[in-house]
Structure formats: structure tokens, C-alpha cells
Design an enzyme around this catalytic site. Structure first.
Site, PDB file in Angstrom:
ATOM      1  N   TYR A  75       0.859  -1.139   0.022  1.00 14.16           N
ATOM      2  CA  TYR A  75      -0.029   0.163  -0.063  1.00 14.16           C
ATOM      3  C   TYR A  75       0.772   1.313   0.210  1.00 14.16           C
ATOM      4  O   TYR A  75       0.459   2.085  -0.644  1.00 14.16           O
ATOM      5  CB  TYR A  75      -0.887   0.017   1.197  1.00 14.16           C
ATOM      6  CG  TYR A  75      -1.789   1.146   1.255  1.00 14.16           C
ATOM      7  CD1 TYR A  75      -3.112   0.782   0.274  1.00 14.16           C
ATOM      8  CD2 TYR A  75      -1.768   2.403   1.539  1.00 14.16           C
ATOM      9  CE1 TYR A  75      -4.120   1.923   0.310  1.00 14.16           C
ATOM     10  CE2 TYR A  75      -2.692   3.461   1.561  1.00 14.16           C
ATOM     11  CZ  TYR A  75      -3.699   3.303   0.876  1.00 14.16           C
ATOM     12  OH  TYR A  75      -4.614   4.267   0.813  1.00 14.16           O
ATOM     13  N   PHE A 127      -7.158  22.114 -24.092  1.00 14.36           N
ATOM     14  CA  PHE A 127      -7.513  20.654 -24.190  1.00 14.36           C
ATOM     15  C   PHE A 127      -8.683  20.527 -23.124  1.00 14.36           C
ATOM     16  O   PHE A 127      -8.939  21.226 -22.080  1.00 14.36           O
ATOM     17  CB  PHE A 127      -6.300  19.684 -23.809  1.00 14.36           C
ATOM     18  CG  PHE A 127      -6.755  18.439 -23.929  1.00 14.36           C
ATOM     19  CD1 PHE A 127      -6.597  18.019 -25.049  1.00 14.36           C
ATOM     20  CD2 PHE A 127      -7.016  17.787 -23.048  1.00 14.36           C
ATOM     21  CE1 PHE A 127      -7.104  16.777 -25.741  1.00 14.36           C
ATOM     22  CE2 PHE A 127      -7.447  16.338 -23.374  1.00 14.36           C
ATOM     23  CZ  PHE A 127      -7.614  15.800 -24.581  1.00 14.36           C
ATOM     24  N   THR A 128      -9.429  19.647 -23.669  1.00 12.01           N
ATOM     25  CA  THR A 128     -10.921  19.559 -22.941  1.00 12.01           C
ATOM     26  C   THR A 128     -10.876  19.287 -21.571  1.00 12.01           C
ATOM     27  O   THR A 128     -11.582  20.080 -20.876  1.00 12.01           O
ATOM     28  CB  THR A 128     -11.591  18.324 -23.520  1.00 12.01           C
ATOM     29  OG1 THR A 128     -10.680  16.991 -23.611  1.00 12.01           O
ATOM     30  CG2 THR A 128     -11.899  18.400 -25.241  1.00 12.01           C
ATOM     31  N   ASP A 218       2.003  20.764 -19.874  1.00 14.93           N
ATOM     32  CA  ASP A 218       1.149  19.411 -20.263  1.00 14.93           C
ATOM     33  C   ASP A 218       1.922  18.841 -21.167  1.00 14.93           C
ATOM     34  O   ASP A 218       2.086  18.875 -22.449  1.00 14.93           O
ATOM     35  CB  ASP A 218      -0.137  19.872 -20.922  1.00 14.93           C
ATOM     36  CG  ASP A 218      -0.993  18.639 -21.357  1.00 14.93           C
ATOM     37  OD1 ASP A 218      -0.577  17.551 -21.306  1.00 14.93           O
ATOM     38  OD2 ASP A 218      -2.236  18.865 -21.433  1.00 14.93           O
ATOM     39  N   LYS A 261      -0.276   8.363 -23.315  1.00 11.05           N
ATOM     40  CA  LYS A 261       0.040   8.724 -24.537  1.00 11.05           C
ATOM     41  C   LYS A 261       1.599   8.378 -25.060  1.00 11.05           C
ATOM     42  O   LYS A 261       2.067   6.952 -25.102  1.00 11.05           O
ATOM     43  CB  LYS A 261       0.190  10.288 -24.954  1.00 11.05           C
ATOM     44  CG  LYS A 261      -1.269  10.835 -24.403  1.00 11.05           C
ATOM     45  CD  LYS A 261      -2.639  10.380 -24.665  1.00 11.05           C
ATOM     46  CE  LYS A 261      -3.828  10.646 -23.834  1.00 11.05           C
ATOM     47  NZ  LYS A 261      -4.053  12.204 -23.631  1.00 11.05           N
ATOM     48  N   ARG A 385     -13.429  16.579 -33.485  1.00 10.19           N
ATOM     49  CA  ARG A 385     -12.830  17.572 -32.745  1.00 10.19           C
ATOM     50  C   ARG A 385     -13.224  18.731 -33.257  1.00 10.19           C
ATOM     51  O   ARG A 385     -12.473  19.430 -34.156  1.00 10.19           O
ATOM     52  CB  ARG A 385     -11.179  17.504 -32.987  1.00 10.19           C
ATOM     53  CG  ARG A 385     -10.613  16.544 -31.862  1.00 10.19           C
ATOM     54  CD  ARG A 385     -10.704  16.834 -30.488  1.00 10.19           C
ATOM     55  NE  ARG A 385     -10.215  16.088 -29.467  1.00 10.19           N
ATOM     56  CZ  ARG A 385     -11.059  15.725 -28.242  1.00 10.19           C
ATOM     57  NH1 ARG A 385     -12.383  16.037 -28.141  1.00 10.19           N
ATOM     58  NH2 ARG A 385     -10.508  14.965 -27.412  1.00 10.19           N
ATOM     59  N   PHE A 452     -18.955  15.526 -25.775  1.00 12.93           N
ATOM     60  CA  PHE A 452     -18.513  14.617 -27.062  1.00 12.93           C
ATOM     61  C   PHE A 452     -18.440  13.362 -26.659  1.00 12.93           C
ATOM     62  O   PHE A 452     -18.630  12.472 -27.580  1.00 12.93           O
ATOM     63  CB  PHE A 452     -17.036  15.265 -27.569  1.00 12.93           C
ATOM     64  CG  PHE A 452     -16.021  15.362 -26.696  1.00 12.93           C
ATOM     65  CD1 PHE A 452     -15.691  16.112 -25.687  1.00 12.93           C
ATOM     66  CD2 PHE A 452     -15.170  14.146 -26.637  1.00 12.93           C
ATOM     67  CE1 PHE A 452     -14.855  16.150 -24.969  1.00 12.93           C
ATOM     68  CE2 PHE A 452     -14.053  14.191 -25.678  1.00 12.93           C
ATOM     69  CZ  PHE A 452     -14.017  15.165 -24.889  1.00 12.93           C
TER      70      PHE A 452
HETATM   71  C1  LIG Z   1      -5.140  13.176 -22.946  1.00 12.17           C
HETATM   72  C2  LIG Z   1      -4.885  14.193 -22.459  1.00 12.17           C
HETATM   73  C3  LIG Z   1      -4.890  14.692 -21.509  1.00 12.17           C
HETATM   74  C4  LIG Z   1      -5.661  14.101 -20.452  1.00 12.17           C
HETATM   75  O1  LIG Z   1      -4.906  12.803 -20.160  1.00 12.17           O
HETATM   76  P1  LIG Z   1      -6.152  11.396 -19.597  1.00 12.17           P
HETATM   77  O2  LIG Z   1      -4.816  10.695 -19.329  1.00 12.17           O
HETATM   78  O3  LIG Z   1      -6.768  11.239 -20.823  1.00 12.17           O
HETATM   79  O4  LIG Z   1      -6.732  11.929 -18.425  1.00 12.17           O
HETATM   80  C5  LIG Z   1      -4.452  16.037 -21.207  1.00 12.17           C
HETATM   81  N1  LIG Z   1      -3.865  16.909 -22.154  1.00 12.17           N
HETATM   82  C6  LIG Z   1      -3.623  16.320 -23.441  1.00 12.17           C
HETATM   83  C7  LIG Z   1      -2.993  17.396 -24.366  1.00 12.17           C
HETATM   84  C8  LIG Z   1      -4.087  15.189 -23.824  1.00 12.17           C
HETATM   85  O5  LIG Z   1      -3.868  14.653 -25.094  1.00 12.17           O
END
Ligand SMILES: *Cc1c(COP(=O)(O)O)cnc(C)c1O
Length: 460
Positions: A75, A127-128, A218, A261, A385, A452
Site C-alpha cells: 500500500y 485541451f478538453t 502538459d 500517450k 474535434r 462529445f
Molecule cells: C489525453 C490528454 C490529457 C488528459 O489525459 P487523460 O490521461 O486522458 O486523463 C491532457 N492533455 C492532453 C494534451 C491530452 O492529450
């Protein structure tokens, strides 16, 4: 300067295969109707080639799978956490690490910690999930990306750049005290996977230093951005991607990462910071939202796979093939006269739906429509998008009408071969040939947040 015109092949061989289903047109039509013409609502079993996202869809290496067996599921204080911390320090140079279940977990933490109601967060496009968390914390987003980013036809190589004049205007208007940080994405997803240049980041650092404003990075696709810098920015061509990644990170104060990613894992993320105070507060808050600060919602094995994936993500052979596959698909579409966002991005090819379906008005969701039609043709799943993703202004309730109305063909890492890319290109061409007969959609169900993902549509 074209990158990678010569033949190339994937720098790996295949050890395990996952069969995929091929469907009939009638099956696809039924599945699409059932999904309310939203590709997010399709069952993946009904999809042939899945280009919905590059998020969490990577194929892990044999080394990463071996790492999964070394999970220490204690843990507290799992050895895998310390491996991950070492990887983040070695490859990215950030001092302190808070693991999170994925990128938005880190966005939630940093937004809660740094943003006060009434604050403004400038960024190189939104970004969303990033913007949603900034707004939930009481902040509002200000777009400071260069104008070229909003122009699908501009071939400017660094559409991820910040327009420093726009940032200066935000500072003049609101004052530096109202700006907790500038949010900088490498690469800019919503602009079509476009990189920021090292020089621009250095200039941004100088300006933000002058005003005492942080840069939060980011860093979801930082290795891909570094690869573009290496190939497109003067004086950078002899450096390693690893070295450029380190320099990018060194120009910022902290980062949120979606490891799903670049970092080649199916789940995971983190918040990294160089500031002790921010780290302390994040360590307090992560316990509420994710889990203890040495696992942050992840299993030990997930952190081990991430630590290994981070090292692989900056490998020259890996990144050349990863971006190369996307360029291969993009170049095929360009040669066939398909309108796509230029230059080709690093994680996907973005179709310009306004140019593809000029007879469909933006209020009838051209990108959503095109994504549905692509699925119908051959079972290739893509993502909207455009106006659906952009959502509504929280004050006026009106739809944001973004310049860019795009369909994203996102390529998962190490999953598909060039033959799959050929099939995708052929399908896009077929839909393009019958484009005049395609009509738009109307929205019949709209969820409150990030619509979306779950919105439903009907044919007009
Ligand atoms: C995917 C993404 C996020 C969010 O990450 P999640 O792992 O999906 O929560 C933030 N910024 C960018 C540019 C992304 O492509």
C-alpha cells in the site's frame, strides 16, 4: 523540409497478435444507429481499425510486460514508485512526483492547488479536460496560441507556439497576480498535434520570469514534440530527442502527464513539480482524489510499466517510427488531394471537415458527420474535434464555434502496420468521392460535461 521520405519499417517484431473483426455494411449501419452516431458509443468489437485515440491504446513492449510481473503491491512505499520517480527525474528532470490514475487526475490536483476563483489561465490552445478542470477551480482559459494554429491551411511548422503579444495583453488586462500559471502543451492536441519550438518556449520563459508567472507543462506528447524540434528547428538536428526533452522540461516549473500517450502504457499519469510547496499540497490532496502519494490510483505494476515506457518513449528508433507512421498516412492523403490540417501532426492526421463537407453547415456538425461516415465505410473509428468537442460557453450557454472543425485519425503506438494505414487511406478516399451525398446530424441528447463523449445524434 519533408521528414522521412525513404522507406522504413517498424523497429520491432510481433510476438503476440490480437485478432480484429471485419463487419458488413449492414452490421455497421445498425451499430452506428445504436451508438447515436457518436463513435465514442460504438462497441470496440464492431470496429475494424481503431483510430479513435492514441490514449492508453499503445502496445507495451516485452520489457514492460516483464515489469508488470515485478509489481510491488504494497500500500505504501512500493518499489515501483521509486523506479517511476527515478525515471521522471532522469528523463524529464522534474524533482517531485505524484502519480495519478491518468492525466486529468493531475490536472485536477494542479488546478485545485494553484487556481483561485477569478484567475485566468493562458494556454497554447485548450485541451478538453485541462480547461474543464481550470473552470471547475474557478478559473477561465485565455487562448494565446499563434493565429496560424487556427488556420488549417497554414503550413507554419510550429503552430504550437505562443503569441507573446497575446500573453502580454492578458497580463496587461488582468495583472500577473491573476495568472497562476501559463499552461503549455507539447504537442498541441486540439491544433492537430502541432509542436512548439524550443526558441518560443525560451522566449516565453523569459517573459513569464519577468512577471513571476509559472509555466505548467502538459507534457503528454513531449517526446513527439522534441522529435519535431530536432527535425525542424535550426541548430537542433544533431541533438538527441532525450536531450531536447530534458531541455523542454527544464524551461517549465511543473507538469501534468497522461502517460497513456507518450509513455506507452494503458493507464497512468502523474503530476511533477520543482516547487516544494506545490508538492506538499499535492501530496495532501492526492489522498482525497487518487490514493496514497506513492501510488496515486495505480497498481505497483502499472507504475513499473510506466517507468520502463518513459525510457522507451525517448528512444530515437521508437520515436522516428512512431511519428513516421503518422506522416506516412498523412502524406498518402495529401497526395490524393484530401483536405487535412497541415503540417501533419505527430499523433494523428486531422481531416478538415469544413473543406471535406463544405455543404454541411457547422451547426449540423460536419466533423461528427464525417466520423460517422468513415465508420460506415470500412469500420475505421475516428473522433470529432470540432463544435461538439468545444462545448458551450458556461456564461452565455452558447456553443463555442471553433475555427477548426476536424476529424482526428489518431494512430496508436506500435499497434498497427503500414498495411493498416493503406486501408485507412483507401476508405477516406471512398468517402471523399461520395461526399456530395452526405448530410449533417442534429444533437438529440447532450450531457452536462465533456459532451462529445456521450452525446447522441440523429440524421437530418
Ligand atoms: C489525453 C490528454 C490529457 C488528459 O489525459 P487523460 O490521461 O486522458 O486523463 C491532457 N492533455 C492532453 C494534451 C491530452 O492529450
Amino acid at each position: 523540409m519533408p521528414i522521412q521520405r525513404e522507406p522504413w519499417a517498424e523497429p520491432y517484431k510481433i510476438k503476440m497478435v490480437e485478432p480484429i473483426t471485419m463487419t458488413t455494411p449492414a452490421q455497421r449501419e445498425a451499430a452506428l444507429k445504436e451508438a447515436g452516431y457518436n463513435t465514442f458509443l460504438l462497441h470496440s468489437d464492431d470496429v475494424y481499425i481503431d483510430l479513435l485515440t492514441d490514449s492508453g491504446t499503445s502496445a507495451m513492449s516485452d520489457r514492460q510486460w516483464a515489469g508488470m510481473m515485478l509489481g510491488d503491491e504494497a500500500y505504501a512505499g512500493s518499489r515501483n514508485f521509486y523506479h517511476l520517480e527515478e525515471a521522471v527525474q532522469k528523463y524529464y528532470g522534474y524533482k517531485h512526483l505524484i502519480p495519478t490514475h491518468q492525466g486529468r487526475g493531475a490536472e485536477n490536483l494542479i488546478s485545485r492547488i494553484l487556481i483561485k476563483p477569478g484567475d485566468v489561465v493562458p494556454g497554447n490552445m485548450y485541451f478538453t479536460t485541462t480547461r474543464a478542470h481550470q473552470e471547475l477551480a474557478g478559473g477561465s482559459f485565455a487562448d494565446i496560441i499563434v493565429d496560424e494554429a487556427h488556420d488549417a491551411k497554414s503550413t507554419f511548422p510550429f503552430k504550437g507556439n505562443v503569441d507573446l503579444k497575446k500573453l502580454q495583453a492578458v497580463i496587461d488586462q488582468h495583472g500577473a497576480k491573476k495568472i497562476p500559471y501559463v499552461s503549455i502543451a507539447t504537442t498541441v492536441n486540439m491544433a492537430g498535434g502541432q509542436p512548439i519550438s524550443l526558441q518560443n518556449l525560451k522566449d516565453l520563459r523569459a517573459l513569464t520570469n519577468k512577471h513571476g508567472i509559472r509555466i505548467i507543462h502538459d507534457m503528454t506528447r513531449v517526446a513527439e514534440n522534441a522529435y519535431m524540434i530536432k527535425h525542424l528547428e535550426k541548430g537542433q538536428e544533431h541533438r538527441s530527442v532525450q536531450d531536447i526533452v530534458l531541455e523542454i522540461c527544464s524551461l517549465t516549473d511543473g507538469a501534468t502527464m497522461s502517460a497513456k500517450k507518450d509513455a506507452l502504457v494503458n493507464i497512468g499519469g502523474f503530476l511533477a513539480t520543482n516547487e516544494w510547496d506545490v508538492f506538499e499540497e499535492a501530496r495532501n490532496q492526492v489522498v482525497l482524489y487518487e490514493g496514497l502519494h506513492t501510488y496515486g490510483g495505480l497498481a505497483g505494476r502499472d507504475m513499473e510499466a510506466m517507468a520502463i515506457g518513459i525510457g522507451e518513449s525517448v528512444g530515437e528508433d521508437h520515436i522516428r517510427a512512431r511519428v513516421g507512421q503518422v506522416l506516412y498516412l498523412g502524406n498518402k492523403l495529401i497526395e490524393a488531394g484530401i483536405p487535412i490540417v497541415l503540417p501533419i501532426g505527430t499523433h494523428g492526421v486531422f481531416l478538415d471537415a469544413k473543406a471535406f463537407l463544405p455543404h454541411v453547415p457547422q451547426t449540423a456538425y460536419p466533423a461528427q458527420t464525417l466520423a460517422a461516415e468513415l465508420y460506415l465505410d470500412a469500420g475505421v473509428r475516428t473522433m470529432e474535434r470540432g463544435v461538439v468537442s468545444a462545448g458551450r460557453n458556461k456564461e452565455t450557454g452558447e456553443d463555442y464555434m471553433p475555427e477548426l472543425e476536424l476529424v482526428r485519425l489518431t494512430v496508436p503506438r506500435r499497434v498497427y502496420t503500414q498495411a493498416h494505414m493503406d486501408v485507412v487511406a483507401a476508405s477516406v478516399l471512398r468517402v471523399h468521392e461520395r461526399r456530395a451525398s452526405i448530410t449533417g446530424l442534429k444533437m438529440v441528447y447532450e450531457p452536462k460535461y465533456l459532451r462529445f463523449f456521450q452525446a447522441r445524434f440523429e440524421k437530418i
